[in-house]
Design a protein around this motif. Structure first.
Motif, PDB file in Angstrom:
ATOM      1  N   SER A  19     -26.153  19.232  22.566  1.00 33.17           N
ATOM      2  CA  SER A  19     -24.820  19.735  22.879  1.00 33.17           C
ATOM      3  C   SER A  19     -24.574  21.083  22.200  1.00 33.17           C
ATOM      4  N   VAL A  20     -25.111  21.267  21.005  1.00 28.78           N
ATOM      5  CA  VAL A  20     -24.984  22.555  20.314  1.00 28.78           C
ATOM      6  C   VAL A  20     -25.726  23.639  21.087  1.00 28.78           C
ATOM      7  N   ALA A  21     -26.912  23.322  21.588  1.00 31.58           N
ATOM      8  CA  ALA A  21     -27.687  24.292  22.362  1.00 31.58           C
ATOM      9  C   ALA A  21     -26.943  24.695  23.631  1.00 31.58           C
ATOM     10  N   GLN A  22     -26.304  23.726  24.272  1.00 31.67           N
ATOM     11  CA  GLN A  22     -25.536  24.036  25.484  1.00 31.67           C
ATOM     12  C   GLN A  22     -24.355  24.953  25.170  1.00 31.67           C
ATOM     13  N   ARG A  23     -23.682  24.703  24.061  1.00 32.68           N
ATOM     14  CA  ARG A  23     -22.564  25.559  23.668  1.00 32.68           C
ATOM     15  C   ARG A  23     -23.065  26.963  23.307  1.00 32.68           C
ATOM     16  N   LEU A  27     -21.747  30.476  24.918  1.00 33.25           N
ATOM     17  CA  LEU A  27     -21.332  31.655  24.132  1.00 33.25           C
ATOM     18  C   LEU A  27     -22.061  32.905  24.605  1.00 33.25           C
ATOM     19  N   TYR A  28     -23.355  32.758  24.869  1.00 38.72           N
ATOM     20  CA  TYR A  28     -24.136  33.907  25.341  1.00 38.72           C
ATOM     21  C   TYR A  28     -23.585  34.428  26.663  1.00 38.72           C
ATOM     22  N   LEU A  29     -23.332  33.504  27.599  1.00 39.81           N
ATOM     23  CA  LEU A  29     -22.851  33.910  28.924  1.00 39.81           C
ATOM     24  C   LEU A  29     -21.467  34.554  28.860  1.00 39.81           C
ATOM     25  N   ASP A 295     -32.267  33.432  16.660  1.00 40.41           N
ATOM     26  CA  ASP A 295     -32.727  34.456  17.603  1.00 40.41           C
ATOM     27  C   ASP A 295     -31.554  35.075  18.353  1.00 40.41           C
ATOM     28  N   LEU A 296     -30.542  34.253  18.673  1.00 43.36           N
ATOM     29  CA  LEU A 296     -29.376  34.782  19.383  1.00 43.36           C
ATOM     30  C   LEU A 296     -28.591  35.754  18.496  1.00 43.36           C
ATOM     31  N   ILE A 297     -28.479  35.432  17.209  1.00 43.55           N
ATOM     32  CA  ILE A 297     -27.779  36.331  16.282  1.00 43.55           C
ATOM     33  C   ILE A 297     -28.528  37.666  16.167  1.00 43.55           C
ATOM     34  N   LYS A 386     -17.015  33.700  13.996  1.00 37.84           N
ATOM     35  CA  LYS A 386     -16.280  32.436  14.095  1.00 37.84           C
ATOM     36  C   LYS A 386     -17.028  31.360  14.889  1.00 37.84           C
ATOM     37  N   ASP A 387     -17.442  31.711  16.110  1.00 38.91           N
ATOM     38  CA  ASP A 387     -18.024  30.699  16.993  1.00 38.91           C
ATOM     39  C   ASP A 387     -19.338  30.138  16.455  1.00 38.91           C
ATOM     40  N   ILE A 388     -20.191  30.996  15.938  1.00 39.60           N
ATOM     41  CA  ILE A 388     -21.473  30.531  15.389  1.00 39.60           C
ATOM     42  C   ILE A 388     -21.242  29.637  14.179  1.00 39.60           C
ATOM     43  N   ALA A 389     -20.259  29.999  13.342  1.00 39.79           N
ATOM     44  CA  ALA A 389     -19.940  29.170  12.165  1.00 39.79           C
ATOM     45  C   ALA A 389     -19.478  27.774  12.594  1.00 39.79           C
ATOM     46  N   ARG A 390     -18.678  27.704  13.671  1.00 33.36           N
ATOM     47  CA  ARG A 390     -18.237  26.395  14.179  1.00 33.36           C
ATOM     48  C   ARG A 390     -19.429  25.572  14.658  1.00 33.36           C
ATOM     49  N   LEU A 391     -20.374  26.230  15.323  1.00 36.62           N
ATOM     50  CA  LEU A 391     -21.554  25.514  15.814  1.00 36.62           C
ATOM     51  C   LEU A 391     -22.402  24.979  14.661  1.00 36.62           C
ATOM     52  N   MET A 392     -22.511  25.749  13.581  1.00 35.79           N
ATOM     53  CA  MET A 392     -23.251  25.277  12.407  1.00 35.79           C
ATOM     54  C   MET A 392     -22.599  24.030  11.837  1.00 35.79           C
ATOM     55  N   PHE A 393     -21.279  24.036  11.762  1.00 38.38           N
ATOM     56  CA  PHE A 393     -20.552  22.856  11.268  1.00 38.38           C
ATOM     57  C   PHE A 393     -20.768  21.671  12.204  1.00 38.38           C
ATOM     58  N   MET A 394     -20.719  21.919  13.508  1.00 40.88           N
ATOM     59  CA  MET A 394     -20.926  20.858  14.486  1.00 40.88           C
ATOM     60  C   MET A 394     -22.341  20.285  14.374  1.00 40.88           C
ATOM     61  N   MET A 395     -23.309  21.158  14.116  1.00 40.33           N
ATOM     62  CA  MET A 395     -24.687  20.723  14.001  1.00 40.33           C
ATOM     63  C   MET A 395     -24.875  19.804  12.802  1.00 40.33           C
TER      64      MET A 395
END
Length: 430
Positions: A19-23, A27-29, A295-297, A386-395
């Motif tokens: 689910s994190v990968a999908q989010r 974000l990329y799109l 890699d995205l960062i 912000k968004d990447i930090a949220r994903l890290m927390f979700m992970m």
């Protein structure tokens, strides 16, 4: 050996962060791709990513000179032979073979594989038919391929003639794969440590991906301990001349094939090294989302700098005398970099190579570039801060939930065994 050593690893880890990968893909799109398209990022650096780039399993790229045992290494990992497999002392593998999991054995030619949306190979069409005729995707119902995909590459030769006769940019293809894979394994033969011109160029093309690279000194059972010590030192010396990093590269010593060792005096060392390498590969499914995020960062930081360069060049163009101004800007591109660095507080390490940018900008019409659009940069900054930090927390939350579920399953199994007095029960997947 590899599949046996993975028996104790929970296969659910492969899907821990789906689910994190999908989010991450969303974000990329939504926030990075619009900026890339506006400032033509794909023309200068890397083609745009597709959905399959975020959903695919971890990939391992094997590379090295011919007859170093790449195809045998793959067969050893899979514990079986596979279609299109050719092994010999002469150059045999003349193309890129991607091995992926499938319910039934299937061989897909390159032109078919690149249009299949399930696979992340769509952008390989940019390398033309000369490459696609040397590209094959093989699907196998193999246990190891349930967790990872493996890419076998052509043996690298020496000399100008062989490099030209490929018909496509071999180093550029390697760089394309290096950007997307999780691990790069470079094999060397203990009897052939010379690094050819093409191999040297291929290694240089992998710059900025050194953290993914592992070196294997293969066929080490064919020499004695004293010779092995000297060969290892010679390999480290040769690599140090090409790979300019302060860290020493990790080199695994062994003989990766199913036959018994010819020289058994170092057998314990070879077995320990093989287990270390296999552990490295086993960790890939667990860390693949972290790698994709990293890699995205890196891509986002490069895209931001690229956009500033394009926007600044557009801003500097006058109404008349455009060609003269273009030559002036290209000759003084270093000054443009320094201006952007001061004005937008960009780290010098984020800028692309000046000679490379000068070469790519030479054929471009600066007056057709887009000017800077603050909204695009705001969206990108929000993604990074912000968004990447949220994903890290979700992970971390998903990982904790998976660990709790695994502990509950183990506890339930222990209680069941205690209740039944250790009686044998049918196998049940919990």
């Amino acid at each position: 050996m590899f599949s046996k050593s993975t028996k104790g690893i929970e296969r659910k880890k492969s899907y821990l962060f789906m689910s994190v990968a999908q989010r991450l893909g969303q974000l990329y799109l939504e926030k990075l791709l619009p900026l890339e398209e506006t400032y033509q990022f794909d023309r200068f650096h890397s083609p745009s990513l597709v959905e399959a780039d975020f959903d695919n399993k971890p990939m391992v790229l094997l590379m090295g000179q011919y007859s170093t045992g790449k195809t045998t290494f793959v067969s050893y990992l899979l514990e079986q032979e596979f279609p299109c497999m050719r092994i010999g002392p002469e150059p045999t593998t003349d193309g890129f073979i991607v091995l992926m999991h499938g319910e039934a054995e299937n061989v897909m030619p390159g032109n078919v594989a690149v249009v299949d949306r399930r696979f992340p190979f769509r952008n390989l069409t940019n390398f033309g038919n000369a490459f696609l005729n040397r590209f094959v995707c093989v699907q196998l119902p193999n246990e190891v391929l349930e967790s990872i995909s493996i890419i076998d590459t052509p043996g690298i030769l020496a000399g100008e003639k062989q490099r030209v006769s490929r018909g496509y940019d071999f180093s550029a293809v390697l760089q394309w794969f290096a950007e997307r894979v999780d691990l790069i394994i470079m094999l060397f033969d203990a009897h052939k440590l010379d690094i050819s011109d093409e191999l040297s160029e291929a290694i240089k093309a992998l710059k900025n991906y050194e953290d993914k690279m592992r070196v294997v000194l293969n066929k080490s059972d064919q020499i004695g301990t004293q010779q092995l010590m000297r060969v290892y030192g010679a390999l480290m010396w040769s690599l140090g001349k090409i790979i300019n990093t302060p860290e020493v590269m990790r080199v695994y010593i062994g003989s990766f094939w199913s036959k018994p060792f010819l020289n058994t005096e170092n057998s314990k060392l070879f077995e320990a090294e093989a287990l270390d390498l296999f552990r490295d590969i086993q960790k890939l499914p667990h860390y693949t989302t972290v790698r994709k995020m990293n890699d995205l960062i890196k891509r986002a930081r490069l895209a931001r700098v690229h956009a500033y360069i394009i926007g600044t060049l557009k801003k500097e163009m006058p109404m008349f005398g455009k060609e003269n101004k273009k030559r002036e800007l290209l000759n003084n591109l270093k000054d443009v970099y320094q201006k952007i660095e001061r004005e937008y507080h960009i780290s010098p390490g984020d800028f692309p190579s000046i000679p490379k940018m000068q070469e790519l900008l030479q054929t471009q019409d600066f007056s057709k570039f887009q000017s800077l659009k603050p909204k695009l940069f705001e969206n990108l900054e929000q993604m990074l801060s912000k968004d990447i930090a949220r994903l890290m927390f979700m992970m971390r939350e998903e990982e904790a939930a998976a660990a709790a579920a695994a502990a509950a399953t183990a506890q339930a199994a222990a209680l069941l065994e205690e209740a039944t007095g250790g009686l044998a029960l049918p196998n049940v997947i919990l």
